[in-house]
Enzyme design. Structure first.
Site, PDB file in Angstrom:
ATOM      1  N   CYS A  77       0.784  31.392 -25.649  1.00  0.00           N
ATOM      2  CA  CYS A  77       1.537  32.417 -26.082  1.00  0.00           C
ATOM      3  C   CYS A  77       0.646  33.680 -25.713  1.00  0.00           C
ATOM      4  O   CYS A  77      -0.037  32.986 -26.308  1.00  0.00           O
ATOM      5  CB  CYS A  77       2.398  32.605 -27.026  1.00  0.00           C
ATOM      6  SG  CYS A  77       3.708  31.171 -27.691  1.00  0.00           S
TER       7      CYS A  77
ATOM      8  N   ARG B 220      -1.077  33.019 -20.378  1.00  0.00           N
ATOM      9  CA  ARG B 220      -0.747  32.424 -21.746  1.00  0.00           C
ATOM     10  C   ARG B 220       0.293  31.549 -21.433  1.00  0.00           C
ATOM     11  O   ARG B 220       0.327  30.862 -22.695  1.00  0.00           O
ATOM     12  CB  ARG B 220      -1.097  33.695 -22.507  1.00  0.00           C
ATOM     13  CG  ARG B 220      -2.703  34.048 -23.192  1.00  0.00           C
ATOM     14  CD  ARG B 220      -2.536  34.673 -24.307  1.00  0.00           C
ATOM     15  NE  ARG B 220      -3.281  34.373 -25.454  1.00  0.00           N
ATOM     16  CZ  ARG B 220      -4.290  33.256 -25.748  1.00  0.00           C
ATOM     17  NH1 ARG B 220      -4.821  33.384 -25.418  1.00  0.00           N
ATOM     18  NH2 ARG B 220      -4.230  32.667 -26.919  1.00  0.00           N
TER      19      ARG B 220
ATOM     20  N   TRP C 268       5.012  30.192 -24.229  1.00  0.00           N
ATOM     21  CA  TRP C 268       4.537  28.893 -23.969  1.00  0.00           C
ATOM     22  C   TRP C 268       5.816  27.801 -25.121  1.00  0.00           C
ATOM     23  O   TRP C 268       4.501  27.874 -26.113  1.00  0.00           O
ATOM     24  CB  TRP C 268       3.111  28.600 -24.040  1.00  0.00           C
ATOM     25  CG  TRP C 268       2.959  27.224 -23.178  1.00  0.00           C
ATOM     26  CD1 TRP C 268       2.745  27.123 -21.813  1.00  0.00           C
ATOM     27  CD2 TRP C 268       2.710  25.808 -23.615  1.00  0.00           C
ATOM     28  NE1 TRP C 268       2.716  25.409 -21.367  1.00  0.00           N
ATOM     29  CE2 TRP C 268       2.828  25.058 -22.873  1.00  0.00           C
ATOM     30  CE3 TRP C 268       2.559  25.318 -25.243  1.00  0.00           C
ATOM     31  CZ2 TRP C 268       1.946  23.829 -22.529  1.00  0.00           C
ATOM     32  CZ3 TRP C 268       2.889  24.052 -25.128  1.00  0.00           C
ATOM     33  CH2 TRP C 268       2.357  22.942 -23.992  1.00  0.00           C
TER      34      TRP C 268
ATOM     35  N   ASN D  83       2.404  33.016 -32.435  1.00  0.00           N
ATOM     36  CA  ASN D  83       1.500  32.242 -31.019  1.00  0.00           C
ATOM     37  C   ASN D  83       0.572  30.581 -32.028  1.00  0.00           C
ATOM     38  O   ASN D  83      -0.094  31.439 -32.896  1.00  0.00           O
ATOM     39  CB  ASN D  83       0.238  33.179 -30.748  1.00  0.00           C
ATOM     40  CG  ASN D  83      -0.851  32.040 -29.663  1.00  0.00           C
ATOM     41  OD1 ASN D  83       0.088  31.366 -29.529  1.00  0.00           O
ATOM     42  ND2 ASN D  83      -2.226  33.162 -29.892  1.00  0.00           N
TER      43      ASN D  83
ATOM     44  N   GLU E 136     -11.996  16.961 -10.419  1.00  0.00           N
ATOM     45  CA  GLU E 136     -12.203  18.469 -10.578  1.00  0.00           C
ATOM     46  C   GLU E 136     -10.657  19.178  -9.130  1.00  0.00           C
ATOM     47  O   GLU E 136      -9.860  19.470  -9.234  1.00  0.00           O
ATOM     48  CB  GLU E 136     -13.230  18.989 -10.464  1.00  0.00           C
ATOM     49  CG  GLU E 136     -12.559  20.650  -9.988  1.00  0.00           C
ATOM     50  CD  GLU E 136     -11.774  21.523 -11.580  1.00  0.00           C
ATOM     51  OE1 GLU E 136     -11.408  20.720 -12.972  1.00  0.00           O
ATOM     52  OE2 GLU E 136     -11.670  22.694 -11.578  1.00  0.00           O
TER      53      GLU E 136
ATOM     54  N   LYS F   2      -7.058  20.152  -9.219  1.00  0.00           N
ATOM     55  CA  LYS F   2      -6.856  21.793  -8.936  1.00  0.00           C
ATOM     56  C   LYS F   2      -5.258  21.060  -8.347  1.00  0.00           C
ATOM     57  O   LYS F   2      -4.785  22.095  -8.078  1.00  0.00           O
ATOM     58  CB  LYS F   2      -7.802  21.930  -7.754  1.00  0.00           C
ATOM     59  CG  LYS F   2      -8.583  23.006  -8.475  1.00  0.00           C
ATOM     60  CD  LYS F   2      -8.829  24.120  -9.010  1.00  0.00           C
ATOM     61  CE  LYS F   2      -8.222  23.885 -10.672  1.00  0.00           C
ATOM     62  NZ  LYS F   2      -9.330  24.184 -11.890  1.00  0.00           N
TER      63      LYS F   2
ATOM     64  N   GLU G 126      -2.478  20.604 -10.328  1.00  0.00           N
ATOM     65  CA  GLU G 126      -0.827  21.828 -11.336  1.00  0.00           C
ATOM     66  C   GLU G 126      -1.029  22.799 -10.287  1.00  0.00           C
ATOM     67  O   GLU G 126      -0.278  23.191 -10.911  1.00  0.00           O
ATOM     68  CB  GLU G 126      -2.701  22.553 -12.586  1.00  0.00           C
ATOM     69  CG  GLU G 126      -4.120  23.102 -11.187  1.00  0.00           C
ATOM     70  CD  GLU G 126      -4.473  23.689 -12.818  1.00  0.00           C
ATOM     71  OE1 GLU G 126      -4.415  23.260 -14.194  1.00  0.00           O
ATOM     72  OE2 GLU G 126      -6.157  23.531 -12.413  1.00  0.00           O
TER      73      GLU G 126
ATOM     74  N   HIS H 279     -11.196  -1.940  -6.829  1.00  0.00           N
ATOM     75  CA  HIS H 279     -10.417  -2.352  -8.313  1.00  0.00           C
ATOM     76  C   HIS H 279      -9.627  -1.454  -8.527  1.00  0.00           C
ATOM     77  O   HIS H 279      -9.325  -2.138  -9.681  1.00  0.00           O
ATOM     78  CB  HIS H 279     -11.612  -1.928  -8.837  1.00  0.00           C
ATOM     79  CG  HIS H 279     -13.126  -2.550  -8.932  1.00  0.00           C
ATOM     80  ND1 HIS H 279     -13.255  -3.608  -9.235  1.00  0.00           N
ATOM     81  CD2 HIS H 279     -14.161  -1.805  -8.389  1.00  0.00           C
ATOM     82  CE1 HIS H 279     -15.291  -4.258  -8.688  1.00  0.00           C
ATOM     83  NE2 HIS H 279     -15.528  -2.547  -8.703  1.00  0.00           N
TER      84      HIS H 279
ATOM     85  N   LYS I  61      -3.123  29.467 -19.923  1.00  0.00           N
ATOM     86  CA  LYS I  61      -4.305  29.144 -19.786  1.00  0.00           C
ATOM     87  C   LYS I  61      -5.364  28.953 -20.585  1.00  0.00           C
ATOM     88  O   LYS I  61      -6.900  28.566 -20.740  1.00  0.00           O
ATOM     89  CB  LYS I  61      -4.631  30.499 -18.427  1.00  0.00           C
ATOM     90  CG  LYS I  61      -6.261  31.252 -19.086  1.00  0.00           C
ATOM     91  CD  LYS I  61      -6.702  30.764 -16.992  1.00  0.00           C
ATOM     92  CE  LYS I  61      -7.935  30.373 -17.072  1.00  0.00           C
ATOM     93  NZ  LYS I  61      -8.206  29.856 -16.064  1.00  0.00           N
TER      94      LYS I  61
HETATM   95  O1  M6R Z   1     -10.702  27.878 -21.884  1.00  0.00           O
HETATM   96  P1  M6R Z   1     -10.900  25.823 -21.481  1.00  0.00           P
HETATM   97  O2  M6R Z   1     -12.354  26.004 -20.695  1.00  0.00           O
HETATM   98  O3  M6R Z   1     -10.791  25.747 -22.931  1.00  0.00           O
HETATM   99  O4  M6R Z   1      -9.491  24.731 -20.885  1.00  0.00           O
HETATM  100  C1  M6R Z   1     -10.262  23.986 -21.056  1.00  0.00           C
HETATM  101  C2  M6R Z   1      -8.660  23.547 -19.930  1.00  0.00           C
HETATM  102  O5  M6R Z   1      -7.888  23.924 -20.678  1.00  0.00           O
HETATM  103  C3  M6R Z   1      -8.775  24.205 -18.665  1.00  0.00           C
HETATM  104  O6  M6R Z   1      -9.570  23.666 -18.060  1.00  0.00           O
HETATM  105  C4  M6R Z   1      -7.558  23.822 -18.137  1.00  0.00           C
HETATM  106  O7  M6R Z   1      -7.285  22.569 -17.607  1.00  0.00           O
HETATM  107  C5  M6R Z   1      -7.547  24.305 -16.185  1.00  0.00           C
HETATM  108  N1  M6R Z   1      -6.042  24.696 -16.066  1.00  0.00           N
HETATM  109  C6  M6R Z   1      -7.814  23.421 -14.997  1.00  0.00           C
HETATM  110  O8  M6R Z   1      -7.315  24.309 -13.477  1.00  0.00           O
END
Ligand code: M6R
Length: 611
Positions: free
Chosen positions: A2, A27, A73, A99, A484, A488, A491, A507, A606
């Site tokens: 939020c 956010r 959110w 928030n 990673e 990506k 999401e 496995h 975020k």
């Molecule tokens: O702000 P942070 O690095 O602590 O956030 C961690 C995760 O929430 C963040 O990396 C999330 O997985 C991203 N959306 C990945 O792209």
């Protein structure tokens, strides 16, 4: 999660709030609302993004010199008009945005129901607001006093901004566990979840701490603790330019942030790494160098992409420093009563510095005697302040919800820490140390090279965009990169993707392989390369579609791949800073080709400031 914005002063509040909310949409963005004062409190709110609210209130009288706004959110209650903030109290005299999560809201709600209250939303926020109103009424006290009394009963996390119909100048704000910044202007004040809503008006800000309450008027900012003692606001000057939070000609923040990486990695190394002198200057780390060198173990604590950076760092620290490293999901670490010995070193990795699980995990570890080092991007954030010391990543504001430039900057910082400690400890030879410093200094140029040779990735995205699943495989330093890459893609494009250690796929996951399955290998030339090539053969033999990230000129991997993305040669320790880049672009272009909102993917936010 939020975003919150507030303004009180001589300007029109509504445009400031709407612009601020657009900057804070990273956010959360499932509903939006504003409360203004003109002849009483007026609340406008709507399910959907800020632009939808804007369209829905065209033509209304939005004139006001005070206001609060929220982009949500959802936690309690589905995204809908009725659950959107601001909420109004039963009497209609108070409006509030929030928030965080009020954990004991059910208990408070029951108390209020017993007193005859009814509720028009499913939110914990409306409960807290009416609880405040009830205290004010019962104790015949000021709103400020009622807020203080109410917050002492509350468990959970919050930032609240509150306006009252009978006070057209004052916003009352309070925080615990969620971020709050107050911008100090001339005869005006701004409030926000971060500084972005206020950047063009003032660079003077106050970061409010937990258990503090602010009474904000145009000409006055009074800061108190919950015990009603006055505090002196610590005004800091921000070092961010407006351009840093704008798209600068790119279609999306994510693309801008991917292309910023040569600069952000450079900024991260600048002033720290001197490959000629053979020095790494990191004062926070220097201060705790003895404890780090002598630590029995280092625990990396993080979530999401930052957790992946921690995994890469595990390999690097163990190699260069010969210290046992564990990498923990903050959400698991905080709850499972982990063994923490005095002298354990915890490295908290976070872009936002506000991730609730990471914050609480380090709070617990700190109270058990661990040394907390923060590798954080947002200056002055909660994790940065909770840490004993640390090193900022200096990647600049990251606004796209998918983390990109923060990851490469985290890797750069963690590599420097490992190099510094390994060299001081004598677990790395001078020759290797000097070589790695030199190579690390060249990484920004190699990132630029990678981006320059990425033109084919858009076409690859078109080709593979309709796949239902993807598998990402890598070994050693590139295994976390495979994770990673899969994250990506998930999401941004909503395609199911799994990352796996390439050898481990035998496995189980190999059962998924058929002629429809794209398998992305992170196969740069390193000490695992031959093994990875064998894994490629295994996938090819089962008709899987091999797409590879390869080192320029690697004919063997190229001949086994239907498509390739290239990176320049680099030491294997540093290679993840390069091999991740084509995967960021692949996810971006696939998301785009599927018509997804890449900067604001569904259900995400975020900063995850709730657990
Ligand atoms: O702000 P942070 O690095 O602590 O956030 C961690 C995760 O929430 C963040 O990396 C999330 O997985 C991203 N959306 C990945 O792209």
């Amino acid at each position: 999660m939020c975003g919150i914005v507030g303004y009180t002063g001589p300007r029109e509040a509504y445009p400031i709030i709407i612009k601020g909310l657009k900057r804070l949409e990273y956010r959360g963005y499932d509903s939006t609302g504003v409360a203004l004062q003109n002849g009483g409190l007026n609340v406008y709110k709507k399910k959907g993004k800020v632009a939808e609210l804007e369209d829905s209130i065209i033509g209304k009288n939005l004139h006001s010199h005070i206001g609060i706004g929220h982009t949500r959110w959802a936690t309690h209650g589905e995204p809908s008009d009725r659950n959107a903030h601001p909420h109004q109290s039963s009497s209609g005299q108070l409006a509030m945005i929030h928030n965080g999560i009020i954990e004991n809201y059910n208990q408070l709600k029951q108390e209020l129901i017993n007193k005859g209250y009814t509720f028009s939303s499913d939110t914990d926020t409306e409960v807290l607001l009416n609880f405040i109103e009830e205290i004010k009424k019962n104790n015949d006290c000021s709103l400020e006093e009622a807020v203080r009394v109410a917050l002492k009963r509350v468990t959970g996390a919050y930032v609240i901004l509150l306006m009252s119909a009978d006070d057209p100048e004052t916003i009352i704000a309070a925080r615990k566990g969620s971020p709050l910044v107050i911008g100090v202007g001339k005869g005006e004040h701004f409030l926000g979840s971060d500084a972005s809503p206020m950047l063009e008006y003032t660079k003077e800000v106050v970061y409010v701490n937990d258990y503090e309450l602010a009474i904000v008027k145009p000409d006055e900012l009074v800061l108190k603790n919950l015990g009603n003692e006055k505090l002196t606001p610590y005004v800091q000057r921000l070092d961010i330019e407006l351009a840093a939070i704008e798209k600068g000609g790119y279609e999306h923040f994510m693309l801008k942030e991917i292309f910023e990486q040569p600069q952000t990695v450079y900024d991260c190394l600048r002033g720290r790494l001197d490959a000629v002198e053979g020095t790494i200057t990191m004062s926070g780390i220097q201060q705790y160098a003895e404890q780090i060198m002598n630590a029995n173990r280092i625990v990396m604590v993080a979530c999401g992409t930052s957790w992946h950076a921690g995994l890469v760092a595990e390999y690097i620290f163990e190699e260069l420093c010969r210290i046992n490293v564990e990498v923990e999901y903050a959400s698991e670490f905080r709850y499972r009563n982990p063994v923490i010995n005095k002298g354990d070193v915890i490295i908290a990795i976070s872009q936002s510095g506000e991730t609730a699980d990471t914050l609480v995990a380090i709070e617990n570890a700190k109270s058990n005697g661990a040394i907390i080092l923060g590798v954080v991007n947002v200056v002055g954030s909660s994790i940065a302040r909770m840490s004993h010391a640390g090193a900022y990543t200096h990647a600049g504001p990251e606004i796209g919800v998918a983390s990109t430039k923060a990851f490469t900057a985290q890797l750069a910082v963690l590599t420097m820490i490992a190099l510094k400690i390994g060299y001081m400890k004598g677990t790395i030879t001078q020759k290797r140390y000097m070589n790695l410093l030199k190579e690390l200094q060249e990484i920004p140029e190699k990132v630029a090279w990678t981006l320059k040779h990425s033109d084919n990735i858009k076409a690859l995205a078109e080709k593979y965009k309709d796949a239902h699943d993807f598998l990402y495989l890598g070994r050693g330093y590139n295994f976390p990169v495979a994770l990673e890459g899969a994250l990506k893609l998930k999401e941004i494009s909503y395609i199911h993707a799994e990352g796996y250690p390439a050898a481990e796929m035998k496995h189980g996951p190999i059962a998924l392989v058929d002629e429809n399955l794209p398998v992305v290998f992170v196969a740069t030339k390193d000490s695992f390369h031959e093994k990875v090539v064998s894994n490629m053969q295994e996938i090819k033999a089962r008709k899987g579609r091999v797409i590879s990230v390869i080192t320029e000129g690697d004919e063997t991997s190229a001949s086994l791949s239907e498509d390739v993305m290239v990176v320049p040669e680099a030491d294997e320790i540093l290679a993840p800073m390069l091999s991740v880049i084509p995967l960021q672009l692949l996810a971006y272009y696939i998301g785009l080709a599927r018509g997804c909102d890449v900067d604001k993917p569904r259900n995400l936010a975020k900063s995850v400031t709730v657990e």
